[in-house]
Design a protein around this motif. Structure first.
Motif, PDB file in Angstrom:
ATOM      1  N   GLN A   1      30.137-105.522 -29.050  1.00  0.00           N
ATOM      2  CA  GLN A   1      29.565-104.954 -30.027  1.00  0.00           C
ATOM      3  C   GLN A   1      29.045-104.180 -31.464  1.00  0.00           C
ATOM      4  OE1 GLN A   1      27.179-102.770 -27.642  1.00  0.00           O
ATOM      5  NE2 GLN A   1      27.309-104.444 -26.368  1.00  0.00           N
ATOM      6  N   TRP A   2      30.527-103.468 -31.977  1.00  0.00           N
ATOM      7  CA  TRP A   2      30.880-104.016 -33.285  1.00  0.00           C
ATOM      8  C   TRP A   2      29.882-105.146 -34.261  1.00  0.00           C
ATOM      9  CZ3 TRP A   2      36.176-101.329 -33.925  1.00  0.00           C
ATOM     10  CH2 TRP A   2      35.920-100.415 -33.558  1.00  0.00           C
ATOM     11  N   GLU A   3      30.269-106.128 -33.168  1.00  0.00           N
ATOM     12  CA  GLU A   3      30.249-107.149 -34.072  1.00  0.00           C
ATOM     13  C   GLU A   3      28.062-107.412 -34.928  1.00  0.00           C
ATOM     14  OE1 GLU A   3      30.781-112.061 -34.860  1.00  0.00           O
ATOM     15  OE2 GLU A   3      31.349-111.538 -33.103  1.00  0.00           O
ATOM     16  N   GLU A   4      28.406-107.052 -33.598  1.00  0.00           N
ATOM     17  CA  GLU A   4      26.420-106.051 -33.138  1.00  0.00           C
ATOM     18  C   GLU A   4      25.714-106.288 -34.142  1.00  0.00           C
ATOM     19  OE1 GLU A   4      23.046-105.498 -29.697  1.00  0.00           O
ATOM     20  OE2 GLU A   4      24.261-106.346 -29.541  1.00  0.00           O
ATOM     21  N   ILE A   5      26.579-104.540 -34.104  1.00  0.00           N
ATOM     22  CA  ILE A   5      25.858-103.877 -35.079  1.00  0.00           C
ATOM     23  C   ILE A   5      26.512-103.871 -36.258  1.00  0.00           C
ATOM     24  CG2 ILE A   5      26.557-100.904 -35.862  1.00  0.00           C
ATOM     25  CD1 ILE A   5      27.338-100.652 -32.538  1.00  0.00           C
ATOM     26  N   GLY A   6      27.472-104.524 -36.913  1.00  0.00           N
ATOM     27  CA  GLY A   6      27.445-105.280 -38.931  1.00  0.00           C
ATOM     28  C   GLY A   6      28.398-104.070 -38.560  1.00  0.00           C
TER      29      GLY A   6
ATOM     30  N   VAL B   1      31.285 -93.033 -27.276  1.00  0.00           N
ATOM     31  CA  VAL B   1      30.825 -92.287 -28.585  1.00  0.00           C
ATOM     32  C   VAL B   1      31.270 -92.768 -30.174  1.00  0.00           C
ATOM     33  CG1 VAL B   1      31.377 -90.292 -29.988  1.00  0.00           C
ATOM     34  CG2 VAL B   1      30.750 -90.301 -27.176  1.00  0.00           C
ATOM     35  N   ILE B   2      32.456 -93.458 -30.204  1.00  0.00           N
ATOM     36  CA  ILE B   2      32.314 -94.479 -31.280  1.00  0.00           C
ATOM     37  C   ILE B   2      31.683 -95.398 -31.900  1.00  0.00           C
ATOM     38  CG2 ILE B   2      35.433 -93.038 -31.733  1.00  0.00           C
ATOM     39  CD1 ILE B   2      36.034 -95.912 -31.510  1.00  0.00           C
ATOM     40  N   THR B   3      31.126 -96.225 -30.568  1.00  0.00           N
ATOM     41  CA  THR B   3      30.969 -97.303 -31.417  1.00  0.00           C
ATOM     42  C   THR B   3      29.571 -96.982 -31.903  1.00  0.00           C
ATOM     43  OG1 THR B   3      31.527 -98.429 -29.621  1.00  0.00           O
ATOM     44  CG2 THR B   3      29.497 -99.189 -30.000  1.00  0.00           C
ATOM     45  N   GLU B   4      27.946 -95.794 -30.833  1.00  0.00           N
ATOM     46  CA  GLU B   4      27.064 -95.567 -31.544  1.00  0.00           C
ATOM     47  C   GLU B   4      27.738 -94.796 -32.758  1.00  0.00           C
ATOM     48  OE1 GLU B   4      24.437 -95.821 -29.962  1.00  0.00           O
ATOM     49  OE2 GLU B   4      25.639 -97.969 -29.379  1.00  0.00           O
ATOM     50  N   LEU B   5      28.711 -94.597 -33.129  1.00  0.00           N
ATOM     51  CA  LEU B   5      29.367 -93.163 -34.751  1.00  0.00           C
ATOM     52  C   LEU B   5      28.674 -94.115 -35.265  1.00  0.00           C
ATOM     53  CD1 LEU B   5      30.366 -91.225 -36.319  1.00  0.00           C
ATOM     54  CD2 LEU B   5      32.051 -91.886 -35.499  1.00  0.00           C
ATOM     55  N   GLY B   6      29.392 -95.562 -35.655  1.00  0.00           N
ATOM     56  CA  GLY B   6      29.588 -96.627 -35.872  1.00  0.00           C
ATOM     57  C   GLY B   6      28.045 -97.130 -36.442  1.00  0.00           C
TER      58      GLY B   6
ATOM     59  N   LEU C   1      41.470-102.166 -31.158  1.00  0.00           N
ATOM     60  CA  LEU C   1      40.776-102.990 -31.766  1.00  0.00           C
ATOM     61  C   LEU C   1      39.886-101.660 -33.530  1.00  0.00           C
ATOM     62  CD1 LEU C   1      40.332-103.936 -28.945  1.00  0.00           C
ATOM     63  CD2 LEU C   1      38.067-104.282 -30.239  1.00  0.00           C
ATOM     64  N   ILE C   2      39.929-103.058 -34.834  1.00  0.00           N
ATOM     65  CA  ILE C   2      39.172-101.691 -35.926  1.00  0.00           C
ATOM     66  C   ILE C   2      38.888-102.247 -36.001  1.00  0.00           C
ATOM     67  CG2 ILE C   2      40.550-100.914 -37.927  1.00  0.00           C
ATOM     68  CD1 ILE C   2      44.045-101.557 -36.991  1.00  0.00           C
ATOM     69  N   GLY C   3      38.132-101.683 -36.844  1.00  0.00           N
ATOM     70  CA  GLY C   3      36.511-101.727 -37.760  1.00  0.00           C
ATOM     71  C   GLY C   3      36.060-100.516 -38.698  1.00  0.00           C
ATOM     72  N   VAL C   4      36.499-101.494 -39.499  1.00  0.00           N
ATOM     73  CA  VAL C   4      36.265-100.223 -41.331  1.00  0.00           C
ATOM     74  C   VAL C   4      34.876-100.441 -41.694  1.00  0.00           C
ATOM     75  CG1 VAL C   4      36.774-100.351 -43.095  1.00  0.00           C
ATOM     76  CG2 VAL C   4      38.166-101.332 -41.877  1.00  0.00           C
ATOM     77  N   ILE C   5      33.851 -98.825 -42.239  1.00  0.00           N
ATOM     78  CA  ILE C   5      32.996 -98.593 -42.891  1.00  0.00           C
ATOM     79  C   ILE C   5      32.935 -97.791 -44.130  1.00  0.00           C
ATOM     80  CG2 ILE C   5      30.731 -97.105 -42.142  1.00  0.00           C
ATOM     81  CD1 ILE C   5      31.002 -97.161 -39.721  1.00  0.00           C
TER      82      ILE C   5
ATOM     83  N   LYS D   1      25.379 -95.348 -36.616  1.00  0.00           N
ATOM     84  CA  LYS D   1      24.696 -94.496 -37.095  1.00  0.00           C
ATOM     85  C   LYS D   1      25.449 -94.132 -38.717  1.00  0.00           C
ATOM     86  CE  LYS D   1      23.597 -91.074 -33.004  1.00  0.00           C
ATOM     87  NZ  LYS D   1      22.166 -91.138 -33.730  1.00  0.00           N
ATOM     88  N   LEU D   2      26.717 -94.511 -38.492  1.00  0.00           N
ATOM     89  CA  LEU D   2      27.151 -94.263 -40.070  1.00  0.00           C
ATOM     90  C   LEU D   2      26.674 -95.394 -40.719  1.00  0.00           C
ATOM     91  CD1 LEU D   2      30.982 -93.203 -39.241  1.00  0.00           C
ATOM     92  CD2 LEU D   2      28.892 -91.640 -40.481  1.00  0.00           C
ATOM     93  N   LEU D   3      26.617 -96.899 -40.349  1.00  0.00           N
ATOM     94  CA  LEU D   3      26.256 -97.547 -41.100  1.00  0.00           C
ATOM     95  C   LEU D   3      24.544 -98.011 -41.706  1.00  0.00           C
ATOM     96  CD1 LEU D   3      27.428-100.948 -38.899  1.00  0.00           C
ATOM     97  CD2 LEU D   3      28.481 -99.841 -41.781  1.00  0.00           C
ATOM     98  N   GLU D   4      23.957 -96.309 -41.122  1.00  0.00           N
ATOM     99  CA  GLU D   4      22.519 -96.608 -41.103  1.00  0.00           C
ATOM    100  C   GLU D   4      22.147 -95.465 -42.489  1.00  0.00           C
ATOM    101  OE1 GLU D   4      20.818 -94.977 -37.722  1.00  0.00           O
ATOM    102  OE2 GLU D   4      20.344 -96.970 -36.500  1.00  0.00           O
ATOM    103  N   ILE D   5      23.828 -94.325 -42.685  1.00  0.00           N
ATOM    104  CA  ILE D   5      24.143 -94.084 -44.303  1.00  0.00           C
ATOM    105  C   ILE D   5      24.644 -94.341 -44.868  1.00  0.00           C
ATOM    106  CG2 ILE D   5      22.935 -91.857 -42.854  1.00  0.00           C
ATOM    107  CD1 ILE D   5      25.919 -90.581 -41.860  1.00  0.00           C
ATOM    108  N   GLN D   6      25.224 -94.885 -44.792  1.00  0.00           N
ATOM    109  CA  GLN D   6      26.592 -96.218 -45.416  1.00  0.00           C
ATOM    110  C   GLN D   6      26.388 -95.624 -46.646  1.00  0.00           C
ATOM    111  OE1 GLN D   6      27.541 -99.927 -45.075  1.00  0.00           O
ATOM    112  NE2 GLN D   6      29.596-100.059 -45.851  1.00  0.00           N
TER     113      GLN D   6
END
Length: 445
Positions: free
Chosen positions: A23-28, A99-104, A49-53, A106-111
């Protein structure tokens, strides 16, 4: 059910982790090390699992806001009849992970408008003792001092039943409550509550290790309204509309904290996280026994019950503290002429030697003088004669110990009177003095 309750360390937890990573990879979302979201621990048995924006401010981009949710649950249980029962854990905590997946997303949209960077973490092994968040803090992928705020999103799937989403820990941030409850950030239809600090000593979430390292934390939850740790915690019971509103608000809040150049930690933390404040207050209930000590002779009187309630105020000075208290006590003792009872207002003033308060668990040892005023009493059914036979004032030594479990203290207190309760002696020339022992249960604010 195909994931068998996602018990940490199993192939089913690994399947859940792979799903999150996909999911995180698909989101970016960017993997923490540029290659993989996985950060194994305990010899590869468990996986965070750790991702960074990344943020964009010249200096603030090197500061981080962590938003985490644990994805493991309880697994399965085999009943006596051989039937296997699955604990799905939809609210606890598939809801927070979603929720944190969808948060990711949404945050990428306003990065481009983010100043501080955001770290997303799906924690493993929370149910076995907050092990995933503990490993993150003790083996951080980024310098721990650069983490300025941590959110734990844990059980947010029952908004309609709860009626609100709560942010526990607003007092760890200066002006935290005003930002969290800003009407500009709250979507229509969502009720937001705040609580200065986490209070429950019977539940814990992944904020704990961060708070104990003096990082401000916010626990985000709709509470324990779902079938907590029961097989009935299923996906069809989740309030998805509520989760959508919560995700929108969390996105706005994280974005606001990211952009706030005046963001400051308050320096205050929950008592359950080792509250280091100079002052705290408590309420105490006590029960035990009392007997009369005779100043001459080999024998003491027989014991009877003793009870009390009280208030305390503690002034902390690292390993030492001063604790004045005020108690109402009802104490009894066997007397040659019957049962003697008194109603007392008691004021101990204790010096406390305490184990380091950076840990929520510890031991306190205390000693100090006390004063009691007997404002009523009886010998069997007759009122005590405080003019001729008994004294209304009592002074002595108060001492004991307490085990500290976050906001709860459990201990033993002894009181030895060193003035005389009786004004006259018995046939042996002995005065009588009170000796009390209480088991105490205290709650600290």
């Amino acid at each position: 059910d195909s994931l068998q309750g996602r018990s940490s360390g199993t192939e089913f937890a690994l399947k859940a982790a792979n799903y999150i990573a996909a999911q995180w990879e698909e989101i970016g979302i960017t993997p923490w090390d540029g290659n993989s979201y996985f950060k194994p621990f305990s010899g590869g048995r468990f996986n965070n699992l750790i991702g960074v924006i990344k943020g964009n401010h010249p200096t603030l981009k090197d500061e981080y806001i962590v938003v985490g949710a644990h994805y493991d649950h309880l697994g399965t249980k085999l009943k006596d009849n051989g039937e296997m029962v699955v604990y799905p854990g939809a609210d606890d905590n598939a809801s927070g992970t979603a929720v944190i997946t969808e948060l990711g997303r949404k945050l990428l949209e306003i990065q481009t408008t983010l100043s501080r960077s955001v770290i997303l973490v799906a924690f493993d092994a929370e149910e076995t003792g907050l092990n995933g968040s503990g490993n993150f803090v003790y083996n951080p992928p980024f310098p721990i001092e650069q983490i300025k705020l941590m959110f734990s999103v844990d059980m947010v799937g029952w908004y309609k039943t709860s009626g609100y989403v709560k942010y526990e820990g607003s007092g760890t941030i200066r002006n935290g409550e005003s930002l969290l409850r800003s009407p500009l950030l709250i979507p229509e239809g969502l009720v937001v509550k705040t609580q200065n600090f986490e209070k429950s000593v019977f539940t814990a979430t992944d904020t704990q290790e961060f708070a104990q390292h003096r990082i401000p934390t916010l626990a985000v939850t709709t509470g324990l309204k779902s079938p907590y740790h029961k097989p009935g915690d299923k996906a069809e019971l989740i309030d998805y509309d509520g989760m959508t509103l919560i995700t929108e608000h969390l996105t706005n809040v994280v974005h606001a904290f990211s952009a706030d150049e005046e963001y400051v930690a308050s320096g205050k933390f929950a008592a359950k996280h080792g509250h280091p404040s100079v002052f705290n207050f408590g309420i105490t209930a006590s029960f035990g026994s009392n007997h009369h000590h005779y100043t001459k002779g080999a024998l003491d009187g027989k014991t009877a019950g003793a009870y009390g309630i009280g208030l305390s105020a503690t002034i902390n000075m690292h390993l030492l503290a001063i604790r004045p208290e005020l108690h109402y006590n009802y104490i009894m003792a066997k007397h040659p002429d019957g049962k003697l009872t008194t109603h007392n207002l008691t004021v101990p003033l204790n010096i406390v030697l305490q184990s380091p308060r950076s840990s929520p668990v510890g031991l306190d040892v205390f000693v100090g003088p006390y004063y009691s005023y007997h404002f009523g009493g009886c010998l069997d059914s007759s009122s005590l004669d405080f003019t001729n036979l008994y004294r209304q004032d009592e002074m002595g030594i108060n001492f004991g110990f307490e085990f500290r479990f976050a906001v709860i203290r459990i201990g033993v207190t002894s009181r030895h009177e060193y003035t005389n309760l009786s004004r006259t002696t018995n046939q042996d020339g002995a005065y009588i003095r009170n000796r009390s022992v209480f088991t105490t249960l205290s709650y600290v604010f």
